[in-house]
Design a protein around this motif. Structure first.
Motif, short mmCIF file in Angstrom:
data_model
loop_
_atom_site.label_atom_id
_atom_site.label_comp_id
_atom_site.label_asym_id
_atom_site.label_seq_id
_atom_site.Cartn_x
_atom_site.Cartn_y
_atom_site.Cartn_z
N LEU A 2 0.78 -1.22 -0.13
CA LEU A 2 0.00 -0.09 0.08
C LEU A 2 0.97 1.26 -0.14
N MET A 3 2.18 1.20 0.10
CA MET A 3 2.89 2.39 0.07
C MET A 3 3.12 3.19 -1.11
N VAL A 4 3.54 4.21 -1.01
CA VAL A 4 4.15 4.99 -2.19
C VAL A 4 5.51 5.03 -2.51
N PRO A 5 5.96 4.27 -3.57
CA PRO A 5 7.37 4.12 -3.48
C PRO A 5 8.04 5.47 -3.57
N LEU A 6 9.43 5.81 -2.75
CA LEU A 6 9.91 6.77 -2.92
C LEU A 6 10.32 7.39 -4.16
N SER A 7 10.26 6.79 -5.27
CA SER A 7 10.39 7.32 -6.56
C SER A 7 9.62 8.14 -6.89
N GLU A 8 8.29 7.93 -6.51
CA GLU A 8 6.94 8.55 -7.04
C GLU A 8 6.70 9.73 -5.84
N TYR A 9 7.64 9.98 -4.93
CA TYR A 9 7.25 11.00 -3.70
C TYR A 9 8.06 12.17 -3.90
#
Length: 191
Positions: free
Chosen positions: A9-16
């Protein structure tokens, strides 16, 4: 929810949205806007920026509240462990809140020269360093992650790699957890 892990469910760091601690406030806001536009329209927009040092180590977070608060320097004079958070939750009336605004001359000139202020403020001076309770491992069960979000009253948790507890791989946001739970509840309703 024991069968679900944080990494699902996390947002990957690459999309943050991420910035260097030496970035200006205006640069940080631009990065956040860019990340929001690139993020899928079907998901909640990002509301925070992760801050990294020169060694690519996470050193802080910058929330929307932090950005706005930084534009009015008088808030620093009002801050203390006692009044951090909502004054209404502490039982203060609307009249009291208004009187503090007048007493400290808050927002009298805060929006004047907005661009100049935002260009001169460095992220490092206004970010906050996440506490120990704001980190969760990517293989942690959603049950435990939800418990941490609620008990800590966090809007998000920083997700660390299974094989390297110091490496941030994503962000578990309360908004995504709520959407997941509300979708599951919707399936409970007979058609």
């Amino acid at each position: 929810m024991k069968s679900y892990q944080v990494k699902s469910l996390m947002v990957p760091l690459s999309e943050y949205a991420t910035v260097s601690e030496t970035a200006s406030l205006i640069e940080a806001v631009q990065v956040l806007k860019k990340a929001q536009m690139a993020f899928g329209q079907s998901r909640y927009k990002h509301r925070a920026i992760l801050v990294f040092d020169g060694n690519d180590c996470l050193v802080g977070k910058l929330s929307q509240n932090d950005v706005i608060e930084a534009l009015e320097p008088q808030y620093k004079d009002m801050k203390s462990p006692v009044n951090h958070g909502s004054v209404h939750r502490l039982g203060f009336s609307d009249d009291f809140v208004k009187s503090t605004m007048e007493q400290y001359h808050l927002w009298d000139k805060a929006l004047e020269n907005l661009c100049g202020k935002a260009a001169n403020l460095k992220v490092k001076t206004i970010m906050y360093a996440p506490g120990k309770g704001e980190f969760v491992n990517e293989s942690t069960t959603m049950d435990e992650a939800i418990h941490r979000l609620i008990i800590g009253r966090h809007h998000s948790l920083l997700v660390t790699a299974d094989n390297d507890a110091g490496k941030i791989v994503g962000v578990l946001r309360l908004a995504d957890v709520f959407e997941f739970i509300s979708d599951a509840m919707h399936e409970c309703v007979p058609a």
